[in-house]
Design a protein around this motif. Structure first.
Motif, short mmCIF file in Angstrom:
data_model
loop_
_atom_site.label_atom_id
_atom_site.label_comp_id
_atom_site.label_asym_id
_atom_site.label_seq_id
_atom_site.Cartn_x
_atom_site.Cartn_y
_atom_site.Cartn_z
N ASN A 13 0.86 -1.18 0.00
CA ASN A 13 0.00 0.00 0.00
C ASN A 13 0.89 1.22 0.00
OD1 ASN A 13 -1.85 2.09 0.57
ND2 ASN A 13 -3.18 0.69 1.69
N HIS A 14 0.89 1.94 -1.11
CA HIS A 14 1.79 3.08 -1.26
C HIS A 14 1.10 4.40 -0.89
CE1 HIS A 14 3.83 0.24 -4.29
NE2 HIS A 14 4.47 0.19 -3.15
N LYS A 15 0.43 4.37 0.25
CA LYS A 15 -0.23 5.57 0.73
C LYS A 15 0.33 5.95 2.10
CE LYS A 15 -4.55 4.69 -1.77
NZ LYS A 15 -6.02 4.44 -1.66
N LYS A 16 0.27 7.23 2.40
CA LYS A 16 0.90 7.76 3.60
C LYS A 16 0.37 7.13 4.89
CE LYS A 16 1.63 12.11 6.12
NZ LYS A 16 1.47 13.57 6.09
N GLU A 17 -0.93 7.26 5.13
CA GLU A 17 -1.49 6.84 6.41
C GLU A 17 -1.40 5.33 6.63
OE1 GLU A 17 -2.90 9.08 4.46
OE2 GLU A 17 -2.74 10.87 5.72
N PRO A 18 -1.78 4.48 5.65
CA PRO A 18 -1.66 3.03 5.89
C PRO A 18 -0.23 2.59 6.16
CG PRO A 18 -3.11 3.46 4.03
CD PRO A 18 -2.46 4.77 4.37
N THR A 19 0.73 3.13 5.40
CA THR A 19 2.12 2.74 5.61
C THR A 19 2.58 3.12 7.02
OG1 THR A 19 2.62 3.02 3.26
CG2 THR A 19 4.48 3.00 4.77
N ARG A 20 2.25 4.32 7.44
CA ARG A 20 2.60 4.77 8.78
C ARG A 20 1.92 3.91 9.84
NH1 ARG A 20 -0.05 10.12 9.68
NH2 ARG A 20 -1.77 8.67 10.03
N ASP A 21 0.66 3.57 9.61
CA ASP A 21 -0.09 2.77 10.58
C ASP A 21 0.48 1.36 10.69
OD1 ASP A 21 -1.68 4.97 10.99
OD2 ASP A 21 -3.38 4.22 9.79
N TYR A 22 0.87 0.76 9.55
CA TYR A 22 1.48 -0.56 9.59
C TYR A 22 2.74 -0.53 10.45
CZ TYR A 22 -1.43 -1.61 5.45
OH TYR A 22 -2.47 -1.78 4.59
N PHE A 23 3.56 0.47 10.21
CA PHE A 23 4.82 0.58 10.95
C PHE A 23 4.56 0.73 12.45
CE2 PHE A 23 8.16 3.50 12.64
CZ PHE A 23 9.20 2.58 12.66
N ASN A 24 3.68 1.61 12.80
CA ASN A 24 3.40 1.85 14.22
C ASN A 24 2.86 0.60 14.91
OD1 ASN A 24 4.26 4.53 14.25
ND2 ASN A 24 2.25 5.30 13.64
N ALA A 25 2.01 -0.14 14.21
CA ALA A 25 1.45 -1.35 14.79
C ALA A 25 2.48 -2.46 14.90
CB ALA A 25 0.25 -1.82 13.96
N LEU A 26 3.37 -2.54 13.91
CA LEU A 26 4.32 -3.65 13.85
C LEU A 26 5.55 -3.45 14.73
CD1 LEU A 26 4.00 -4.39 10.05
CD2 LEU A 26 3.44 -5.99 11.90
N LYS A 27 5.76 -2.25 15.23
CA LYS A 27 6.90 -2.02 16.11
C LYS A 27 6.84 -2.90 17.35
CE LYS A 27 6.38 2.46 16.38
NZ LYS A 27 6.60 3.88 16.80
N SER A 28 5.65 -3.27 17.75
CA SER A 28 5.49 -4.11 18.94
C SER A 28 5.51 -5.60 18.59
CB SER A 28 4.17 -3.78 19.64
OG SER A 28 3.06 -4.11 18.81
N LYS A 29 5.70 -5.94 17.30
CA LYS A 29 5.66 -7.33 16.86
C LYS A 29 7.02 -7.79 16.32
CE LYS A 29 2.53 -9.52 16.82
NZ LYS A 29 2.00 -10.43 17.87
N ILE A 30 8.08 -7.21 16.84
CA ILE A 30 9.42 -7.58 16.37
C ILE A 30 10.21 -8.22 17.50
CG2 ILE A 30 9.47 -5.78 14.61
CD1 ILE A 30 11.24 -4.13 16.51
N LYS A 31 11.27 -8.91 17.12
CA LYS A 31 12.17 -9.49 18.10
C LYS A 31 13.04 -8.39 18.71
CE LYS A 31 12.25 -14.03 15.88
NZ LYS A 31 13.08 -15.10 15.30
N GLN A 32 14.10 -8.77 19.40
CA GLN A 32 14.95 -7.77 20.06
C GLN A 32 15.49 -6.76 19.05
OE1 GLN A 32 14.96 -8.09 23.34
NE2 GLN A 32 16.01 -6.13 23.61
#
Length: 272
Positions: A194-213
């Motif tokens: 999705n090459h749109k501003k808000e969805p890309t930003r939202d994916y990143f913000n949500a996924l920051k808590s779903k990563i390893k160390q």
């Protein structure tokens, strides 16, 4: 004028690239060095035999897609449009050098868990799964179009066991919340759907808590539009980001929860 600006920017990066690479090489961070090594390996034409075999397998698949006249419908998006597989492949599939870059990052990660937003026809996914052979890991990829999911899943099953991958079909608004709820943390996240501003930003913000160390985020087409440029600026300045690399076609950020160095940004160029 835009093309002139683009090539001027890329030329500047290419002229200064050796200095940027030296700066990155001087930083003792394992995840950042993984990105650097993958970058260097992707730029060279010297590869190990096993890597050449993997690349050839993926490019043979690409060649088949480029002559595939299967018609794809966009009904799920409420669009009365169709496109041929060969045209989708030609216009939207990840380029070979960028796929090699993803391949090497995955290969240099022990038992990687990967999330891809934007399966398309599964070419980039094929490269990443080739790199996962012999490892214990999970590859999850999201795609809206049912036909593309079927094509990709069939290809993936020729590379690894179905237990090592999952193709999540459906509109992202419906499927992304379900993916977030999965009990899994990721080493590499490739956002290309999705090459749109808000969805890309939202994916990143949500996924920051779903990563390893520590983890690598790859954002495709960061110069796609003014909105994507703005999003990329927001992401690389995020307080959780330790290192960022602007490669023009793609933006890379590294988050390492154990890193104490101040935030650092680099400009590189892999391929046109």
């Amino acid at each position: 004028m835009n093309k002139l600006k683009k090539h001027k920017l890329i030329l500047s990066r290419r002229l200064n690239q050796n200095e940027e690479l030296k700066k990155i090489a001087s930083i003792e961070n394992k995840t950042l060095q993984n990105v650097l090594n993958a970058f260097k390996l992707a730029k060279t034409n010297t590869h190990k035999k096993e890597d050449i075999i993997a690349f050839n397998n993926c490019e043979t698949y690409r060649d088949k897609l480029l002559i595939d006249a299967t018609e794809i419908t966009y009904e799920i998006f409420s669009l009365d449009e169709t496109a041929l597989v060969q045209d989708i492949c030609r216009k939207a599939a990840s380029k070979e050098k960028w796929c090699r870059f993803l391949y090497y990052m995955v290969k240099n990660t022990e038992n990687p868990n990967i999330l891809e937003i934007g399966t398309n026809l599964g070419i980039s996914g094929s490269y990443m799964l080739e790199a996962m052979k012999g490892k214990n890991g999970k590859f999850i990829t999201m795609e809206g179009l049912p036909q593309l999911c079927s094509i990709s899943a069939a290809q993936f099953s020729t590379i690894v066991s179905p237990s090592n991958f999952e193709v999540v079909q459906g509109l992202y608004d419906d499927t992304f919340p379900k993916v977030i709820e999965k009990d899994i943390t990721y080493d590499l996240i490739f956002i290309d759907g999705n090459h749109k501003k808000e969805p890309t930003r939202d994916y990143f913000n949500a996924l920051k808590s779903k990563i390893k160390q520590s983890a690598i985020f790859v954002f495709d087409d960061i110069y796609w539009s003014d909105g994507m440029k703005e999003t990329w600026e927001i992401i690389k300045k995020d307080s959780n980001v330790n290192f960022s690399m602007d490669m023009y076609e793609q933006g890379i950020v590294v988050i390492d929860k154990n890193e104490s160095l101040p935030k650092k940004h680099f400009n590189l160029h892999l391929s046109y």
